[in-house]
Write an enzyme that holds these catalytic residues in place. Structure first.
Site, PDB file in Angstrom:
ATOM      1  N   GLU A 295      48.639  79.548  65.062  1.00  0.00           N
ATOM      2  CA  GLU A 295      49.474  80.006  63.957  1.00  0.00           C
ATOM      3  C   GLU A 295      48.760  81.062  63.116  1.00  0.00           C
ATOM      4  OE1 GLU A 295      52.347  77.852  60.617  1.00  0.00           O
ATOM      5  OE2 GLU A 295      50.501  76.865  61.263  1.00  0.00           O
ATOM      6  N   ARG A 296      47.494  80.822  62.814  1.00  0.00           N
ATOM      7  CA  ARG A 296      46.748  81.746  61.955  1.00  0.00           C
ATOM      8  C   ARG A 296      46.503  83.077  62.645  1.00  0.00           C
ATOM      9  NH1 ARG A 296      42.506  77.269  59.344  1.00  0.00           N
ATOM     10  NH2 ARG A 296      44.157  76.072  58.290  1.00  0.00           N
TER      11      ARG A 296
ATOM     12  N   GLY B 201      48.947  69.326  51.104  1.00  0.00           N
ATOM     13  CA  GLY B 201      49.164  70.622  51.709  1.00  0.00           C
ATOM     14  C   GLY B 201      47.913  71.060  52.441  1.00  0.00           C
ATOM     15  N   SER B 202      46.970  71.617  51.678  1.00  0.00           N
ATOM     16  CA  SER B 202      45.705  72.028  52.285  1.00  0.00           C
ATOM     17  C   SER B 202      44.917  70.828  52.807  1.00  0.00           C
ATOM     18  CB  SER B 202      44.860  72.806  51.270  1.00  0.00           C
ATOM     19  OG  SER B 202      45.516  73.995  50.893  1.00  0.00           O
TER      20      SER B 202
ATOM     21  N   GLN C 281      47.907 113.003  43.545  1.00  0.00           N
ATOM     22  CA  GLN C 281      46.774 112.297  44.145  1.00  0.00           C
ATOM     23  C   GLN C 281      46.877 110.779  44.031  1.00  0.00           C
ATOM     24  OE1 GLN C 281      43.212 114.114  42.457  1.00  0.00           O
ATOM     25  NE2 GLN C 281      42.938 115.341  44.310  1.00  0.00           N
TER      26      GLN C 281
ATOM     27  N   THR D 182      59.468  74.209  58.061  1.00  0.00           N
ATOM     28  CA  THR D 182      60.264  75.289  58.638  1.00  0.00           C
ATOM     29  C   THR D 182      61.224  74.712  59.681  1.00  0.00           C
ATOM     30  OG1 THR D 182      58.517  76.911  58.289  1.00  0.00           O
ATOM     31  CG2 THR D 182      60.149  77.428  59.972  1.00  0.00           C
TER      32      THR D 182
ATOM     33  N   ARG E 223      42.097  57.015  58.866  1.00  0.00           N
ATOM     34  CA  ARG E 223      42.940  56.407  59.881  1.00  0.00           C
ATOM     35  C   ARG E 223      43.289  57.398  60.990  1.00  0.00           C
ATOM     36  NH1 ARG E 223      47.194  53.177  55.912  1.00  0.00           N
ATOM     37  NH2 ARG E 223      45.689  51.615  55.163  1.00  0.00           N
TER      38      ARG E 223
ATOM     39  N   ALA F 240      50.437  78.018  56.888  1.00  0.00           N
ATOM     40  CA  ALA F 240      49.350  77.919  57.873  1.00  0.00           C
ATOM     41  C   ALA F 240      47.988  77.826  57.195  1.00  0.00           C
ATOM     42  CB  ALA F 240      49.372  79.098  58.836  1.00  0.00           C
ATOM     43  N   GLY F 241      47.994  77.353  55.954  1.00  0.00           N
ATOM     44  CA  GLY F 241      46.756  77.232  55.188  1.00  0.00           C
ATOM     45  C   GLY F 241      46.618  78.362  54.185  1.00  0.00           C
TER      46      GLY F 241
END
Length: 401
Positions: free
Chosen positions: A262-263, A147-148, A299, A175, A198, A384-385
């Site tokens: 994206e970010r 993922g990350s 309050q 997505t 690679r 997106a991270g």
């Protein structure tokens, strides 16, 4: 930039009115996953003529490229339409952030990658249909074990086979994955080098290709109006015309450019959620009676509302800054985009959860809407991270100075 212009306000209000008529009545069906998002997104495009504008812009660009007169983006050459692209995102995210996720991945990531890295033939083959939403795109980089660590941990492979390639591997959390017609697929060249180092190649695949399986939508916490799925590739043969130009930095650089887009866009999405949660919370604080008076008189409730407004102003300023950067022809660095995403994603999630708390038991019920927005906003801190990855990118940039 300190506020929207009169023209931008007119566009915003027109989109807001359309959303009130065409999206809000279908919220339950969208949130249950019963109603796919694509019909609504296409109707938005046709109603405001965005499909025609995209088609006209595409043909003009291709003609220039064929004539050799296309200009490369340069610093200082600004984008005056930046605000008009962000306003629909903000307004849609007040209602259904998943719609923006589905639309953004198809247009910004799938189509965007092809238009940046493709040949004229590839753009004509796949780009136009994506830009006009005649077809839906997916952008496939995330895997079950990466993922990350998207680049280093990537296990999907591309093995040379004559002048083409054979692709194998799995992708997840994709997505539009279940419904995509066109898929931008990242894989590592199987050349015997160390796996983490690679070369990364980028391919364009079509739904229905032998060996390509698209899963049913995954069940998830929120953003139900954005179908998310898995991709399974088993000896998928990709001819050389499906390989996008690696360009400078190869597939890694291509993906990083998309991460920036994206970010930075998450700030606009977050602003929509924050504005809607604040609006709903103010209305509720004025009408909900406890101990004989509106809860807005207390309050602790006022503190919640004030904190939400501070977050709204801060995120709005990030959005305005992004608009100004685009108008000046400047693209945020990866660290800048990461900072925008980190703050705005956290702010949206915190504001939405505070709105649930302000509503009390009603906030936990789906009919009051803040429950859905809280679930949807949480995704901003993950896709997106993750927050943790944004912190790493920001810190590395600071330490490298």
């Amino acid at each position: 930039m300190i506020e929207w212009s009169d023209e931008e306000v007119m566009v915003r209000d027109a989109v807001r009115d359309w959303i009130g008529k065409e999206v809000r009545p279908h919220l339950d069906a969208l949130d249950s996953g019963e109603l796919p998002p694509y019909g609504i997104i296409r109707k938005l495009y046709s109603t405001f003529g965005l499909d025609g504008m995209a088609r006209s812009s595409f043909h003009a660009r291709i003609e220039k490229e064929k004539a050799g007169t296309a200009e490369e983006p340069t610093a200082g050459k600004g984008d005056s339409s930046a605000a008009f692209r962000l306003l629909p995102i903000i307004e849609l995210c007040k209602v259904s952030p998943g719609l923006v996720t589905a639309m953004g991945v198809s247009l910004g990531l799938a189509a965007g990658t092809i238009m940046k890295r493709g040949t004229i033939e590839q753009k004509e083959r796949w780009g136009l249909d994506l830009l006009t939403l005649e077809k839906i795109g997916a952008w496939a980089i995330t895997e079950p074990d990466s993922g990350s660590d998207a680049f280093g941990g990537m296990k999907a492979t591309a093995r040379r086979d004559g002048d083409g390639y054979v692709l194998n591997g799995n992708k997840t959390f994709i997505t539009n994955g279940p419904d995509a017609d066109t898929i931008v697929f990242y894989a590592k060249l199987d050349d015997g080098e160390d796996a983490r180092d690679r070369e990364i190649l980028t391919f364009v695949l079509d739904s229905g290709m032998p060996g390509l399986e698209q899963s049913r939508p995954l069940r998830k916490m929120g953003c139900h109006s954005s179908p998310t799925g898995e991709l399974f590739l088993s000896d998928v043969k990709a001819s050389p015309d499906r390989l996008l130009n690696s360009g400078g930095g190869g597939g890694r650089e291509s993906a990083k450019q998309n991460f920036v887009t994206e970010r930075a866009g998450v700030a606009a999405m977050a602003l929509g959620v924050i504005e809607e949660c604040l609006k709903l919370s103010i209305e509720y604080a004025k009408t909900r009676i406890a101990w004989g008076k509106p809860i807005g008189d207390y309050q602790l409730i006022q503190l919640k509302l004030a904190t939400m407004e501070v977050a709204r102003l801060n995120v709005q300023n990030l959005v305005f800054r992004h608009v100004e950067m685009q108008r000046a022809g400047r693209t945020p660095t990866l660290a800048e985009a990461s900072a925008m995403k980190l703050y705005s994603a956290r702010a949206a999630s915190e504001v939405a959860m505070e709105a649930v708390q302000l509503f009390g038991g009603n906030g936990y019920m789906s009919e009051y809407r803040v429950e859905q927005l809280a679930r949807d906003a949480k995704a901003f801190q993950i896709y997106a991270g993750t927050d943790e990855l944004q912190i790493t990118h920001i810190a590395r940039d600071l330490l490298s100075r």
